[in-house]
Design a protein around this motif. Structure first.
Motif, short mmCIF file in Angstrom:
data_model
loop_
_atom_site.label_atom_id
_atom_site.label_comp_id
_atom_site.label_asym_id
_atom_site.label_seq_id
_atom_site.Cartn_x
_atom_site.Cartn_y
_atom_site.Cartn_z
N THR A 1 3.55 8.63 -8.53
CA THR A 1 4.49 9.58 -9.12
C THR A 1 4.68 9.35 -10.62
OG1 THR A 1 5.62 9.72 -7.00
CG2 THR A 1 6.82 10.55 -8.91
N ARG A 2 4.79 8.09 -11.01
CA ARG A 2 5.06 7.80 -12.43
C ARG A 2 3.87 8.10 -13.34
NH1 ARG A 2 4.90 2.75 -9.91
NH2 ARG A 2 3.03 1.60 -10.40
N SER A 3 2.68 8.27 -12.75
CA SER A 3 1.48 8.56 -13.54
C SER A 3 1.20 10.05 -13.68
CB SER A 3 0.26 7.91 -12.88
OG SER A 3 0.42 6.52 -12.83
N ARG A 4 1.92 10.87 -12.97
CA ARG A 4 1.60 12.30 -12.94
C ARG A 4 1.86 13.00 -14.28
NH1 ARG A 4 3.36 14.03 -6.81
NH2 ARG A 4 1.70 12.88 -5.81
N ALA A 5 3.01 12.76 -14.89
CA ALA A 5 3.32 13.42 -16.17
C ALA A 5 2.28 13.06 -17.24
CB ALA A 5 4.73 13.09 -16.63
N PRO A 6 1.91 11.78 -17.40
CA PRO A 6 0.87 11.47 -18.38
C PRO A 6 -0.47 12.14 -18.07
CG PRO A 6 2.05 9.47 -17.78
CD PRO A 6 2.53 10.55 -16.86
N LEU A 7 -0.82 12.28 -16.80
CA LEU A 7 -2.06 12.96 -16.44
C LEU A 7 -2.03 14.42 -16.89
CD1 LEU A 7 -2.80 11.62 -12.86
CD2 LEU A 7 -4.12 11.20 -14.94
N VAL A 8 -0.91 15.08 -16.67
CA VAL A 8 -0.77 16.48 -17.08
C VAL A 8 -0.87 16.59 -18.60
CG1 VAL A 8 0.82 18.45 -17.17
CG2 VAL A 8 0.52 17.18 -15.04
N GLU A 9 -0.21 15.66 -19.31
CA GLU A 9 -0.25 15.70 -20.77
C GLU A 9 -1.67 15.52 -21.31
OE1 GLU A 9 2.62 12.80 -21.99
OE2 GLU A 9 4.30 13.97 -21.17
N VAL A 10 -2.43 14.63 -20.70
CA VAL A 10 -3.82 14.43 -21.12
C VAL A 10 -4.63 15.71 -20.89
CG1 VAL A 10 -5.97 13.21 -20.55
CG2 VAL A 10 -3.85 11.93 -20.86
N ALA A 11 -4.47 16.32 -19.72
CA ALA A 11 -5.20 17.56 -19.42
C ALA A 11 -4.81 18.66 -20.41
CB ALA A 11 -4.92 18.02 -17.99
N GLU A 12 -3.53 18.76 -20.75
CA GLU A 12 -3.09 19.78 -21.70
C GLU A 12 -3.67 19.52 -23.09
OE1 GLU A 12 1.22 20.82 -19.64
OE2 GLU A 12 1.12 19.33 -21.23
N ALA B 1 0.83 -1.21 0.00
CA ALA B 1 0.00 0.00 0.00
C ALA B 1 0.86 1.26 0.00
CB ALA B 1 -0.93 0.00 1.20
N LEU B 2 1.93 1.25 0.79
CA LEU B 2 2.83 2.40 0.81
C LEU B 2 3.51 2.57 -0.55
CD1 LEU B 2 4.15 4.72 2.33
CD2 LEU B 2 5.89 3.10 3.14
N ALA B 3 3.94 1.47 -1.13
CA ALA B 3 4.58 1.53 -2.44
C ALA B 3 3.64 2.14 -3.48
CB ALA B 3 5.01 0.13 -2.88
N ALA B 4 2.39 1.72 -3.47
CA ALA B 4 1.42 2.25 -4.44
C ALA B 4 1.21 3.75 -4.22
CB ALA B 4 0.09 1.51 -4.31
N ALA B 5 1.15 4.17 -2.96
CA ALA B 5 0.93 5.59 -2.66
C ALA B 5 2.13 6.45 -3.06
CB ALA B 5 0.63 5.77 -1.18
N HIS C 1 11.29 10.61 -2.92
CA HIS C 1 10.54 9.49 -2.33
C HIS C 1 10.40 9.67 -0.83
CE1 HIS C 1 11.55 6.88 -6.03
NE2 HIS C 1 10.30 7.29 -6.10
N LEU C 2 11.43 10.19 -0.18
CA LEU C 2 11.36 10.41 1.26
C LEU C 2 10.27 11.43 1.58
CD1 LEU C 2 12.85 9.31 3.73
CD2 LEU C 2 14.27 11.35 3.66
N ARG C 3 10.17 12.46 0.76
CA ARG C 3 9.12 13.47 0.95
C ARG C 3 7.74 12.83 0.81
NH1 ARG C 3 6.00 16.13 -2.56
NH2 ARG C 3 5.10 18.08 -1.90
N GLU C 4 7.57 11.99 -0.21
CA GLU C 4 6.29 11.30 -0.40
C GLU C 4 6.00 10.37 0.77
OE1 GLU C 4 3.87 11.53 -2.83
OE2 GLU C 4 4.99 13.27 -3.51
N LEU C 5 7.04 9.67 1.26
CA LEU C 5 6.85 8.79 2.42
C LEU C 5 6.33 9.58 3.61
CD1 LEU C 5 10.11 6.62 2.24
CD2 LEU C 5 7.77 5.77 2.08
N ALA C 6 6.93 10.75 3.86
CA ALA C 6 6.50 11.57 4.99
C ALA C 6 5.06 12.04 4.81
CB ALA C 6 7.44 12.77 5.16
N LEU C 7 4.71 12.46 3.60
CA LEU C 7 3.35 12.93 3.34
C LEU C 7 2.33 11.81 3.51
CD1 LEU C 7 3.95 15.21 0.22
CD2 LEU C 7 3.25 15.94 2.50
#
Length: 136
Positions: free
Chosen positions: A105-116, A20-24, A47-53
């Motif tokens: 994290t790996r899905s964020r750039a494609p999401l932005v590209e789709v929105a653009e 679950a942590l890995a997916a998040a 990744h450490l920042r994401e872990l903390a969040l």
């Protein structure tokens, strides 16, 4: 306490499995296992920042062991992102931002590209050269 032990403690405190942590965070489960193992490597700062969040612990504690583990209620309220606190008054825009933040994290750039691309179709205008340079 070692960095690996702090990562494990933060994950358990948040009630998350390694998967679950890995997916998040946007990594494979094996990466979390590696971060928690005695001979494992330290995660990148991103990744450490994401872990903390994701786990709700103080970044400084997770990274160095200094300070308190948990966010105080005041700190959590002070940590509200400027986009949520000041700029977002459209409920749909807020939903888009929250979905982006929850995406791996790996899905964020494609999401932005789709929105653009959708925005280009609606307006008939391509992004400006300045915004293309800033993002890429």
């Amino acid at each position: 306490m070692t960095p690996q032990q702090r990562i494990r403690l933060a994950r358990r405190h948040a009630g998350l499995s390694q998967a679950a942590l890995a997916a998040a965070v946007g990594v494979q489960r094996s990466a979390v296992g590696h971060w928690e193992s005695a001979q494992g490597k330290f995660p990148s700062m991103a990744h450490l920042r994401e872990l903390a969040l994701v786990t709700g612990v103080q970044f400084e504690w997770l990274a160095t062991g200094r300070g308190k583990m948990n966010l105080s209620a005041d700190t959590a309220m002070d940590s509200v992102a400027a986009a949520e606190a000041l700029l977002v008054d459209d409920p749909l825009e807020l939903r888009l931002i929250l979905a982006f933040r929850e995406a791996p994290t790996r899905s964020r750039a494609p999401l932005v590209e789709v929105a653009e691309q959708l925005a280009e179709l609606r307006t008939g205008r391509a992004r400006s050269a300045v915004s293309k340079r800033a993002s890429g």
